[in-house]
Motif scaffolding. Structure first.
Motif, short mmCIF file in Angstrom:
data_model
loop_
_atom_site.label_atom_id
_atom_site.label_comp_id
_atom_site.label_asym_id
_atom_site.label_seq_id
_atom_site.Cartn_x
_atom_site.Cartn_y
_atom_site.Cartn_z
N ASP A 1 0.84 -1.19 0.00
CA ASP A 1 0.00 0.00 0.00
C ASP A 1 0.88 1.25 0.00
OD1 ASP A 1 -1.96 1.87 0.24
OD2 ASP A 1 -2.63 1.28 2.24
N ASP B 1 -6.93 1.48 -3.21
CA ASP B 1 -8.28 1.80 -3.67
C ASP B 1 -8.40 3.15 -4.37
OD1 ASP B 1 -8.15 3.66 -1.59
OD2 ASP B 1 -9.30 2.42 -0.21
N GLU B 2 -7.27 3.78 -4.72
CA GLU B 2 -7.36 5.10 -5.34
C GLU B 2 -8.15 5.08 -6.65
OE1 GLU B 2 -5.91 5.93 -8.31
OE2 GLU B 2 -4.69 4.15 -8.62
N ARG C 1 -10.92 3.81 -7.25
CA ARG C 1 -12.34 4.06 -7.00
C ARG C 1 -12.62 5.56 -6.98
NH1 ARG C 1 -14.95 -0.51 -5.11
NH2 ARG C 1 -16.62 0.77 -4.23
N VAL D 1 -14.86 4.80 -0.89
CA VAL D 1 -13.40 4.67 -1.04
C VAL D 1 -12.88 4.25 0.33
CG1 VAL D 1 -11.26 5.82 -1.71
CG2 VAL D 1 -13.43 6.53 -2.75
N SER E 1 -14.66 -0.09 -10.81
CA SER E 1 -15.53 0.17 -9.66
C SER E 1 -16.90 0.72 -10.03
CB SER E 1 -14.85 1.15 -8.70
OG SER E 1 -14.69 2.42 -9.31
#
Length: 512
Positions: free
Chosen positions: A260, A275-276, A278, A440, A469
């Motif tokens: 991460d 998760d960026e 999204r 997010v 997403s």
């Protein structure tokens, strides 16, 4: 006469230097607070008001010391040099390990202000001992040197000390100069007023103060690395202080699964590599469902939104306006970021402008089919202007006929009033809006506004663009807000003169 003149010049020169050092201490406290807390106006108000008050108290407390003005002045300067030089380091430590920044700031401002306030009465007495003169003339000479010195300190802090030394080392260097100036005056011009024991004590104290400040200066870099790491859960792999912000990149150590990578600006999370996508898919692609030959990105210096835009082969040109050139350089060269943004800045369609977005928009030469407004949250006075009626008016002016804009608007869950304030402000600027939110995990529920000039824009996705997403069903659902998070309708519009969104954001985020 020549000897008296030289003594007066030496004293006034010391006033000049000490005034410069005192103002640097004050500005250092304000700057540190704005970096760590983000509230520039609040931090400046606390520091300035407390220090001015304490200076008055210091002047009163110095009255009994005037009988031994020279020795007292040297002692005051050594203590001031020690505490002023260490002030940034000590406050950073209180922030990083003790979570006691504001109480420590108040205490430091009061102590430094008291010591600075004690200087003038003692120096006035010392000036009169060199040569008696009328009170008005003595005050004029002393304050002229004091104010001109303050001018030097005020200009040197942002333009010399911060670029060359940084905050911690800069304060330590000024502390050393402060100690040398104060002690040097007393041991030369006023050495006859000191007994042997007083001289020994002052010299010994000066050695200790110099040793502490010098040792702290040598260890400052290691201290800053250790303190910074205490603020972040994952190892820091890159950190730098720019004239605009502190940039920190962390990377988790994972024995299994995906590492991460996280970017922080002034301690605020900008993205998590997990998760960026999204966030950036939701921000970019609904705006791209109409004409998108010419695209403008305001903010977004990490290049992740740019990556999504460049997936469209019919995009002709993308202009990205980012204030801080350091974040652009990092996004262009740091392997972790270039892997995430797919070397977006190397695309020949991209034009970068390193300017303030507000100022740049006032002279924007073109009109754009799509405008992406990806600014940091409105949690400081510096960023609140980027959520103002005046700013959105400039953005609206830069839209081409039929153009669409997407605005990062914060969390409708954690800060609903701030979120809906964005909508009300966009509408006041003459734009038709559609609010929507997505999940997010690194941020929680996060919201955006799609806006257009002519009519309410249709919230849709461009055909044939596969996304991870979003699809039509999830995007339609993104416009549904729970009853307790809908627009109450009576929120004020945020303006340059009344940045109400700043108050909304601060009040709401304190709950989380």
């Amino acid at each position: 006469m020549t000897r008296t003149r030289s003594a007066r010049i030496a004293l006034l020169a010391t006033v000049f230097v000490c005034a410069a050092c005192g103002l640097v201490y004050e500005l250092a406290l304000v700057a540190l607070g704005s970096y760590l807390i983000g509230d520039t106006v609040g931090q400046a108000s606390i520091v300035v008001s407390l220090m001015v008050f304490a200076m008055g108290m210091g002047a009163l407390l110095a009255k009994p010391l005037q009988r031994r003005a020279a020795a007292a002045f040297a002692a005051v300067e050594l203590v001031l040099a020690l505490l002023g030089g260490l002030s940034v380091l000590l406050l950073y430590a209180a922030f990083a390990w003790l979570s006691l920044y504001t109480p420590a700031l108040i205490a430091m401002a009061l102590v430094l202000g008291t010591l600075i306030g004690a200087e003038i009465p003692l120096l006035m007495e010392m000036l009169q001992r060199i040569r008696r003169q009328e009170a008005g003339s003595a005050v004029a000479d002393l304050f002229a040197a004091d104010y001109v010195g303050a001018l030097l300190g005020g200009l040197a802090f942002p333009f010399v000390l911060l670029p060359l030394f940084g905050q911690i080392e800069g304060a330590l260097a000024v502390g050393m100069v402060n100690a040398v100036a104060g002690l040097g005056l007393v041991l030369t011009v006023f050495r006859g007023e000191l007994g042997r024991r007083a001289k020994a004590v002052l010299i010994g104290s000066a050695v200790v103060v110099g040793g502490v400040l010098g040792g702290a200066y040598l260890m400052a870099e290691d201290f800053e690395v250790t303190a910074r790491q205490a603020l972040y859960a994952d190892p820091v792999v890159h950190a730098e202080r720019t004239p605009y912000q502190e940039i920190v990149l962390t990377e988790s150590v994972a024995l299994a699964g995906t590492k991460d990578v996280r970017l922080f600006l002034n301690g605020d999370l900008q993205f998590s590599s997990v998760d960026e996508y999204r966030y950036h898919e939701a921000m970019v692609h609904p705006a791209m469902s109409g004409p998108h030959g010419r695209v403008l990105v305001l903010g977004g210096g990490d290049g992740l939104g740019l990556r999504e835009i460049l997936r469209y082969p019919d995009v002709e040109r993308v202009t990205l306006v980012e204030l801080d050139p350091a974040i652009i350089d990092l996004a262009r060269t740091e392997p972790r970021l270039t892997s995430l943004n797919r070397n977006a800045f190397a695309d020949p369609r991209v034009v970068v402008r390193t300017e303030d977005a507000f100022t740049w928009l006032r002279g924007a030469p073109d009109r754009y089919d799509v405008i992406i407004v990806d600014m940091p949250d409105a949690d400081s006075t510096a960023t609140a202007k980027l959520y103002s009626l005046e700013f959105y008016g400039l953005v609206e002016r830069a839209l081409a006929p039929g153009g669409r804009m997407s605005v990062q608007s914060g969390s409708p869950y954690f800060a609903p009033n701030a979120f809906w304030c964005v909508e009300n402000t966009l509408r006041a600027a003459g734009l038709k809006t559609v609010p929507y939110e997505v999940s997010v995990p690194a941020f929680g529920e996060w919201g955006f506004h799609l806006a257009a000039r002519e009519a309410v824009p249709a919230l849709a996705l461009p055909p044939g663009m596969p996304l991870r997403s979003l699809d039509s069903a999830t995007l339609a659902a993104a416009t549904v807000f729970p009853p307790d998070r809908r627009n109450p309708g009576d929120l004020a519009v945020s303006t340059l003169m009344d940045p109400i969104i700043l108050r909304y954001a601060r009040e709401e985020w304190t709950n989380y």
